[in-house]
Design a protein around this motif. Sequence first.
Motif, PDB file in Angstrom:
ATOM      1  N   LEU A   5       0.860  -1.176   0.000  1.00 36.06           N
ATOM      2  CA  LEU A   5       0.000   0.000   0.000  1.00 36.06           C
ATOM      3  C   LEU A   5       0.898   1.227   0.000  1.00 36.06           C
ATOM      4  N   ILE A   6       0.684   2.132  -0.932  1.00 34.81           N
ATOM      5  CA  ILE A   6       1.488   3.348  -1.034  1.00 34.81           C
ATOM      6  C   ILE A   6       0.786   4.474  -0.281  1.00 34.81           C
ATOM      7  N   ILE A   7       1.467   4.998   0.750  1.00 34.35           N
ATOM      8  CA  ILE A   7       0.944   6.131   1.506  1.00 34.35           C
ATOM      9  C   ILE A   7       1.438   7.413   0.840  1.00 34.35           C
ATOM     10  N   ILE A   8       0.513   8.227   0.376  1.00 31.32           N
ATOM     11  CA  ILE A   8       0.868   9.472  -0.311  1.00 31.32           C
ATOM     12  C   ILE A   8       1.326  10.499   0.721  1.00 31.32           C
ATOM     13  N   PRO A   9       2.459  11.157   0.511  1.00 26.77           N
ATOM     14  CA  PRO A   9       2.981  12.105   1.507  1.00 26.77           C
ATOM     15  C   PRO A   9       2.044  13.277   1.727  1.00 26.77           C
ATOM     16  N   ASP A  10       2.026  13.765   2.975  1.00 29.00           N
ATOM     17  CA  ASP A  10       1.105  14.857   3.322  1.00 29.00           C
ATOM     18  C   ASP A  10       1.750  15.913   4.218  1.00 29.00           C
ATOM     19  N   ALA A  11       3.083  15.910   4.323  1.00 26.41           N
ATOM     20  CA  ALA A  11       3.816  16.938   5.075  1.00 26.41           C
ATOM     21  C   ALA A  11       3.492  16.920   6.557  1.00 26.41           C
ATOM     22  N   SER A  12       3.030  15.795   7.055  1.00 25.28           N
ATOM     23  CA  SER A  12       2.727  15.689   8.483  1.00 25.28           C
ATOM     24  C   SER A  12       3.171  14.318   8.973  1.00 25.28           C
ATOM     25  N   GLY A  13       3.146  14.116  10.260  1.00 23.87           N
ATOM     26  CA  GLY A  13       3.606  12.854  10.823  1.00 23.87           C
ATOM     27  C   GLY A  13       2.511  12.146  11.589  1.00 23.87           C
ATOM     28  N   CYS A  14       2.884  11.042  12.228  1.00 19.67           N
ATOM     29  CA  CYS A  14       1.919  10.311  13.049  1.00 19.67           C
ATOM     30  C   CYS A  14       2.636   9.504  14.117  1.00 19.67           C
ATOM     31  N   PHE A  15       1.916   9.219  15.208  1.00 20.76           N
ATOM     32  CA  PHE A  15       2.341   8.271  16.226  1.00 20.76           C
ATOM     33  C   PHE A  15       1.572   6.978  15.992  1.00 20.76           C
ATOM     34  N   ILE A  16       2.252   5.839  16.130  1.00 21.46           N
ATOM     35  CA  ILE A  16       1.610   4.539  15.955  1.00 21.46           C
ATOM     36  C   ILE A  16       1.895   3.670  17.181  1.00 21.46           C
ATOM     37  N   PHE A  17       0.814   3.256  17.845  1.00 22.07           N
ATOM     38  CA  PHE A  17       0.925   2.349  18.981  1.00 22.07           C
ATOM     39  C   PHE A  17       0.355   0.997  18.562  1.00 22.07           C
ATOM     40  N   ASP A  61      -5.550 -10.741  17.037  1.00 21.54           N
ATOM     41  CA  ASP A  61      -5.602  -9.919  18.249  1.00 21.54           C
ATOM     42  C   ASP A  61      -4.663  -8.714  18.210  1.00 21.54           C
ATOM     43  N   GLU A  62      -4.099  -8.400  17.044  1.00 19.14           N
ATOM     44  CA  GLU A  62      -3.254  -7.209  16.954  1.00 19.14           C
ATOM     45  C   GLU A  62      -4.126  -5.974  16.811  1.00 19.14           C
ATOM     46  N   ARG A  63      -3.752  -4.909  17.529  1.00 16.89           N
ATOM     47  CA  ARG A  63      -4.479  -3.642  17.491  1.00 16.89           C
ATOM     48  C   ARG A  63      -3.481  -2.516  17.261  1.00 16.89           C
ATOM     49  N   MET A  64      -3.887  -1.524  16.488  1.00 15.35           N
ATOM     50  CA  MET A  64      -3.032  -0.364  16.246  1.00 15.35           C
ATOM     51  C   MET A  64      -3.841   0.904  16.474  1.00 15.35           C
ATOM     52  N   PHE A  65      -3.243   1.845  17.198  1.00 12.24           N
ATOM     53  CA  PHE A  65      -3.875   3.136  17.464  1.00 12.24           C
ATOM     54  C   PHE A  65      -2.957   4.225  16.921  1.00 12.24           C
ATOM     55  N   PHE A  66      -3.500   5.060  16.019  1.00 15.65           N
ATOM     56  CA  PHE A  66      -2.727   6.114  15.365  1.00 15.65           C
ATOM     57  C   PHE A  66      -3.156   7.492  15.869  1.00 15.65           C
ATOM     58  N   ILE A  67      -2.195   8.355  16.079  1.00 20.17           N
ATOM     59  CA  ILE A  67      -2.454   9.788  16.269  1.00 20.17           C
ATOM     60  C   ILE A  67      -1.938  10.468  15.014  1.00 20.17           C
ATOM     61  N   GLU A  68      -2.844  10.949  14.185  1.00 17.85           N
ATOM     62  CA  GLU A  68      -2.487  11.558  12.902  1.00 17.85           C
ATOM     63  C   GLU A  68      -2.399  13.071  13.058  1.00 17.85           C
ATOM     64  N   PHE A  69      -1.195  13.602  12.898  1.00 14.70           N
ATOM     65  CA  PHE A  69      -0.974  15.038  13.064  1.00 14.70           C
ATOM     66  C   PHE A  69      -1.294  15.798  11.784  1.00 14.70           C
ATOM     67  N   LEU A  70      -1.682  17.045  11.934  1.00 12.52           N
ATOM     68  CA  LEU A  70      -1.731  17.979  10.821  1.00 12.52           C
ATOM     69  C   LEU A  70      -0.350  18.605  10.676  1.00 12.52           C
ATOM     70  N   PRO A  71      -0.022  19.202   9.533  1.00  7.87           N
ATOM     71  CA  PRO A  71       1.277  19.848   9.385  1.00  7.87           C
ATOM     72  C   PRO A  71       1.545  20.846  10.517  1.00  7.87           C
ATOM     73  N   GLY A  72       2.675  20.701  11.175  1.00  6.38           N
ATOM     74  CA  GLY A  72       3.029  21.569  12.299  1.00  6.38           C
ATOM     75  C   GLY A  72       2.582  21.037  13.640  1.00  6.38           C
ATOM     76  N   GLY A  73       1.670  20.077  13.669  1.00  5.12           N
ATOM     77  CA  GLY A  73       1.144  19.569  14.935  1.00  5.12           C
ATOM     78  C   GLY A  73       2.170  18.813  15.757  1.00  5.12           C
ATOM     79  N   LEU A  74       3.000  18.009  15.105  1.00  5.37           N
ATOM     80  CA  LEU A  74       4.026  17.251  15.819  1.00  5.37           C
ATOM     81  C   LEU A  74       5.046  18.187  16.449  1.00  5.37           C
ATOM     82  N   SER A  75       5.357  19.276  15.771  1.00  6.42           N
ATOM     83  CA  SER A  75       6.272  20.272  16.308  1.00  6.42           C
ATOM     84  C   SER A  75       5.682  20.936  17.539  1.00  6.42           C
TER      85      SER A  75
END
Length: 285
Positions: free
Chosen positions: A58-70, A99-113
């Motif tokens: 699966l190709i994730i298209i870049p969006d100038a923002s980051g994410c946290f993955i748990f 039984d695998e679970r993933m929780f994402f925090i998807e940032f907007l540009p500048g949010g991670l900073s």
Amino acid sequence: MVTNDFCINTYRGITSKNMMNQTYFMPHPMLRQYIANYTLLYSTSTYTEVADTTPEDLIIIPDASGCFIFGFDNWGAYKNCWGPTSKPVKVKKNNLLKDERMFFIEFLPGGLSMLTGVEQKELKDMHCTISDISRKLAMILSDVIQSADGIDHLVSEVDRILLSWIENNSRKQLNITSAIHKIRLSRGNISIKRLAESEYISERHLRRLFEREIGLSVKMFARLTRLNNSLRVYKSNRNRSDLNMLQDGFFDESHFIRDFKEFCGTTPQSFIKNMSGFYNEPFKY
């Protein structure tokens, strides 16, 4: 711990149209200039191993923002971070174990900073652990995600933690937030000179702000905004056979093809034939 019952016993989620085991949740209103959404992804497999041992890419298209993955499963947990992206990222599709679970925090540009205080040019296109950025934040979020007794409780607790950390971050983002908004309104078609003048700062200072807070140059961010907006418009229209619709907002065809190949890793024609092999976040643009 996150279970199947945990996932479905809520009224706040927005289920993905393409993946029934993927649900989106909106953050607190005070976080929505920094956080696009939270995502819960869980396995639907009834076997210890996934039947298809060679899942699609699966190709994730870049969006100038980051994410946290748990991620959590029967063998342990992991806490990863993607910095702001300027290149397409290839991941495996539908390969969660039982039984695998993933929780994402998807940032907007500048949010991670704004959350971490880390200069984003250091994290551009980088994959690391959240502990590499802040061991304390990684531990607090991980504990909450593992101990929450339901998704509504989880979202509220994550909201509380992120609001507290952003409030305690003394660095301000007034100029960059306003500039991001103007680029979005123009769909990526505003000159650096005009943008700097509208912010009453020099072009040089504007460039420094973007490299620090976004991790990308102003021009690169505008190009990504233009492409992601074009994809959003195209996907929302029923007449997807019209290739010209993908060029919405571009100056000419040559600029469109160049940007498309750079950010999607393929041609527009190939993208249309295999749209299910590409993913861009629905709440970022």
